[in-house]
Scaffold this motif. Structure first.
Motif, PDB file in Angstrom:
ATOM      1  N   LYS A 105       0.815  -1.213   0.000  1.00  0.00           N
ATOM      2  CA  LYS A 105       0.000   0.000   0.000  1.00  0.00           C
ATOM      3  C   LYS A 105       0.853   1.270   0.000  1.00  0.00           C
ATOM      4  O   LYS A 105       0.361   2.342  -0.322  1.00  0.00           O
ATOM      5  CB  LYS A 105      -0.981  -0.007   1.159  1.00  0.00           C
ATOM      6  N   ASP A 136      -3.745  -2.037   8.187  1.00  0.00           N
ATOM      7  CA  ASP A 136      -2.700  -1.675   7.228  1.00  0.00           C
ATOM      8  C   ASP A 136      -2.867  -0.327   6.528  1.00  0.00           C
ATOM      9  O   ASP A 136      -1.912   0.435   6.401  1.00  0.00           O
ATOM     10  CB  ASP A 136      -2.609  -2.747   6.143  1.00  0.00           C
ATOM     11  N   GLY A 249      -8.236  -8.446  -2.006  1.00  0.00           N
ATOM     12  CA  GLY A 249      -9.331  -8.117  -1.089  1.00  0.00           C
ATOM     13  C   GLY A 249     -10.295  -7.177  -1.783  1.00  0.00           C
ATOM     14  O   GLY A 249     -11.308  -7.589  -2.343  1.00  0.00           O
ATOM     15  N   ASN A 250      -9.949  -5.893  -1.799  1.00  0.00           N
ATOM     16  CA  ASN A 250     -10.763  -4.914  -2.518  1.00  0.00           C
ATOM     17  C   ASN A 250     -10.447  -4.876  -4.015  1.00  0.00           C
ATOM     18  O   ASN A 250     -10.940  -4.015  -4.738  1.00  0.00           O
ATOM     19  CB  ASN A 250     -10.576  -3.522  -1.915  1.00  0.00           C
ATOM     20  N   VAL A 251      -9.601  -5.751  -4.477  1.00  0.00           N
ATOM     21  CA  VAL A 251      -9.172  -5.958  -5.866  1.00  0.00           C
ATOM     22  C   VAL A 251      -8.584  -4.718  -6.558  1.00  0.00           C
ATOM     23  O   VAL A 251      -8.570  -4.625  -7.788  1.00  0.00           O
ATOM     24  CB  VAL A 251     -10.257  -6.625  -6.776  1.00  0.00           C
ATOM     25  N   GLY A 252      -8.048  -3.789  -5.770  1.00  0.00           N
ATOM     26  CA  GLY A 252      -7.366  -2.636  -6.350  1.00  0.00           C
ATOM     27  C   GLY A 252      -6.017  -3.042  -6.924  1.00  0.00           C
ATOM     28  O   GLY A 252      -5.631  -2.622  -8.022  1.00  0.00           O
ATOM     29  N   ASN A 253      -5.303  -3.883  -6.192  1.00  0.00           N
ATOM     30  CA  ASN A 253      -3.985  -4.319  -6.609  1.00  0.00           C
ATOM     31  C   ASN A 253      -4.068  -5.100  -7.933  1.00  0.00           C
ATOM     32  O   ASN A 253      -3.343  -4.806  -8.888  1.00  0.00           O
ATOM     33  CB  ASN A 253      -3.371  -5.166  -5.487  1.00  0.00           C
ATOM     34  N   THR A 377       2.525  -9.150  -0.618  1.00  0.00           N
ATOM     35  CA  THR A 377       1.950  -7.838  -0.322  1.00  0.00           C
ATOM     36  C   THR A 377       2.403  -7.248   1.002  1.00  0.00           C
ATOM     37  O   THR A 377       2.255  -6.046   1.212  1.00  0.00           O
ATOM     38  CB  THR A 377       0.410  -7.919  -0.353  1.00  0.00           C
TER      39      THR A 377
END
Ligand SMILES: *Cc1c(COP(=O)(O)O)cnc(C)c1O
Length: 422
Positions: A105, A136, A249-253, A377
Motif C-alpha cells: 500500500k 494496514d 481483497g478490494n481488488v485494487g492491486n 503484499t
C-alpha cells in the motif's frame, strides 16, 4: 487522457480532478477512457524504477496539470526498492514490501500523497483526510502524508482490535497526523467517517477528503510494478511470460495488474487468491455476483465481502464470459494459510505473511509447472503472531519497520461520535 465514471453518468475529467474528487459524482469509480499501449520497451532500457514509472504513467497524465511534475512525483514516491525472491528457475516472488510501512500500500499511498500535495499547492487549498482503518491502510496513509504541506490526516482505529505493531505504526507520527483510538468496532470507525462526510458544514469547513483504495491516485501506480516485474521476469527467464498471482481483497492491486496486461505487458495470465471471503470465486463458479458481509481471517487486510474496486473489473470485463476468460480466482481458508506458511518455510527457509500465503497456495495447487510470480503484499514481520509459531523462529524486523516501531506514540481515546475528533 480523460477519465470516465464506471457508472457512465458523470462528466469526463482529468487525472488531477479524479484524484481530488475520489469518488465520481454519480457514485462510480474513475477509470481511464482508454488504456495507452506500451511502446515495445526493452529490459536493458530500464535504468531505474522511478524512471520506468514516469515512462509508464506519462500517457495517463497527458494534458494534465501534473504532467510537468510527474517525474519529480515518481522520484519522490518510489524511493524504495522492488525486489524479487527466486525459488527456482521458474518460480519467483515479487516483494512489494520494502516501503516505509512494509506493505504494497506504500506505492499507492505515497503516489497519492505526492500528487495531492502538489495539487493543493497549485490551488492554495487545504485538505483534511479522514481514514478509518482495521490495520494496514491507516499506517500507509499516515506515513505517506506525514509532513506534507496543506494536508492534515485523522486516523481512526478500533480499540483492542489492531495488533500492537499496527497500533504503533498508526500512532508514531504526530505533526499533521492525529490518531484516534475509538472505543468501538471498525464498523463504528467507518460510520464516524461517513457521518462526518455527510455533515455538509463540517465537511466544507475542514475540506474533508478520503485516501481509500478507490482513489485513482492509488490505482495508477499499482499498474507500474506489474509492467516492471513482467519485463524483468521475461528478460531473466528466457523470454517466458509469468502467470502472476495476486492476494486480493478490494481488488485494487489486481486491477493494476489487468491494466498493465491490457497495455501490453508480457503477462501470461493473472490469477487472484482470496481468503475465506469467496465472493469472486463464487461468481466465477455460478455467474451470479453476490457481495456479502466479510468474514474475519488470518489474512485480515483481505477480509472483504464486497470488493470496492469490483466496478473497475466489471468495466474491463462486463460479461461473465469475458470475466472468466481473463480472471481466475481461488479461495484459501485459514487452516490452509497456516499449512502453506509452514510448507514454504520447511521447503526453502523463506518466511511469508498470511496474505502472500494465499497466493503461494494457488501457485502450488494450480500453476505448479508454470513460469510464475507470486505477489508478496506484506513483510512477514508485520504478522509475527501468526507466522512465528508456525516456523518456530523469530522473523527479523526489517529496518524500515524497526525505525517506526521505536518512535514514541501519541493518540487520543474517543467514543463513537465524529464530533469528538474535530
Ligand atoms: C490491502 C492488502 C491486500 C489486498 O489488496 P487489495 O488491493 O485490497 O485487493 C492484500 N495484502 C495486504 C498485506 C494488504 O495490505
Amino acid at each position: 487522457m480523460n477519465y470516465i465514471s464506471t457508472r457512465g453518468k458523470a462528466p469526463a475529467c482529468t487525472a488531477s480532478e479524479a484524484i481530488l474528487q475520489g469518488l465520481a459524482p454519480d457514485g462510480g469509480l474513475y477509470v481511464p477512457e482508454n488504456l495507452p499501449f506500451l511502446r515495445n520497451l526493452r529490459y536493458d532500457e530500464i535504468s531505474s524504477y522511478p524512471e520506468l514509472a514516469y515512462e509508464v504513467l506519462a500517457p495517463f497524465f497527458e494534458g494534465d496539470e501534473l504532467s510537468g511534475s510527474l517525474a519529480e512525483i515518481c522520484f519522490d514516491a518510489f524511493d524504495f526498492p522492488v525486489l524479487f525472491h527466486d525459488f527456482d528457475d521458474r518460480r519467483a516472488t515479487l516483494e512489494l514490501f520494502h516501503g516505509p510501512t512494509a506493505a504494497f500500500k506504500d506505492f499507492g499511498a505515497r503516489f497519492l500523497a505526492c500528487s495531492m500535495e502538489r495539487l493543493l499547492q497549485n490551488r492554495d487549498r487545504k485538505l483534511t483526510i479522514l481514514v478509518a482503518t482495521s490495520g494496514d491502510t491507516g499506517g500507509a496513509v499516515a506515513a505517506a502524508f506525514y509532513n506534507r504541506k496543506n494536508i492534515e490526516v485523522k486516523v481512526l482505529f478500533p480499540k483492542g482490535r489492531v495488533s500492537e505493531r499496527q497500533k504503533r505504526q498508526l500512532t508514531c507520527w504526530g505533526g499533521n497526523i492525529s490518531a484516534y483510538e475509538v472505543v468501538g468496532t471498525f464498523d463504528d470507525c467507518q460510520k464516524m467517517v461517513k457521518d462526518a462526510f455527510m455533515d455538509q458544514k463540517l465537511s466544507e469547513e475542514w475540506g474533508l477528503s478520503s485516501a481509500n483504495s478507490i482513489n485513482l491516485g492509488r490505482l495508477l501506480p499499482q499498474a507500474v510494478y506489474y509492467v516492471y516485474a513482467s519485463l524483468v521476469f521475461r528478460a531473466t527467464h528466457d523470454g517466458h511470460e509469468p502467470v502472476i498471482i495476486v492476494p486480493s481483497g478490494n481488488v485494487g492491486n489486481c486491477c493494476g495488474a489487468y491494466w498493465a496486461k491490457l497495455m501490453g505487458s508480457p503477462i501470461e495470465r493473472i490469477a487472484l487468491a482470496v481468503n475465506a471471503n469467496a465472493t469472486i470465486p463464487d461468481y466465477l463458479d455460478n455467474g451470479i455476483y453476490r457481495p456479502r458481509q466479510s468474514i474475519a481471517t488470518l489474512a485480515n487486510a483481505m477480509d472483504v465481502g464486497a470488493p470496492s474496486n469490483m466496478e473497475r473489473l466489471f468495466h474491463l470485463f462486463p460479461t461473465i464470459d469475458l470475466f472468466r476468460r481473463e480472471v481466475s480466482a481461488w479461495s484459501v481458508d485459514d487452516g490452509t494459510i497456516r499449512r502453506t506458511i509452514k510448507e514454504v518455510w520447511d521447503d526453502s527457509r523463506y518466511a511469508i505473511c498470511p496474505h502472500t500465503a494465499t497466493a503461494e497456495r494457488v501457485r502450488r495447487d494450480h500453476f505448479a509447472d508454470a513460469y510464475s510470480l507470486v505477489v508478496s503484499t506484506a513483510h512477514p514481520a508485520k504478522f509475527e503472531s501468526v507466522v512465528e509459531p508456525l516456523i518456530r523462529t523469530e522473523v527479523e524486523i526489517p529496518g524500515n519497520l524497526a525505525a517506526l516501531l521505536e518512535k514514541p506514540t501519541s493518540y487520543t481515546e474517543v467514543g463513537v461520535d465524529y464530533h469528538l475528533i474535530f
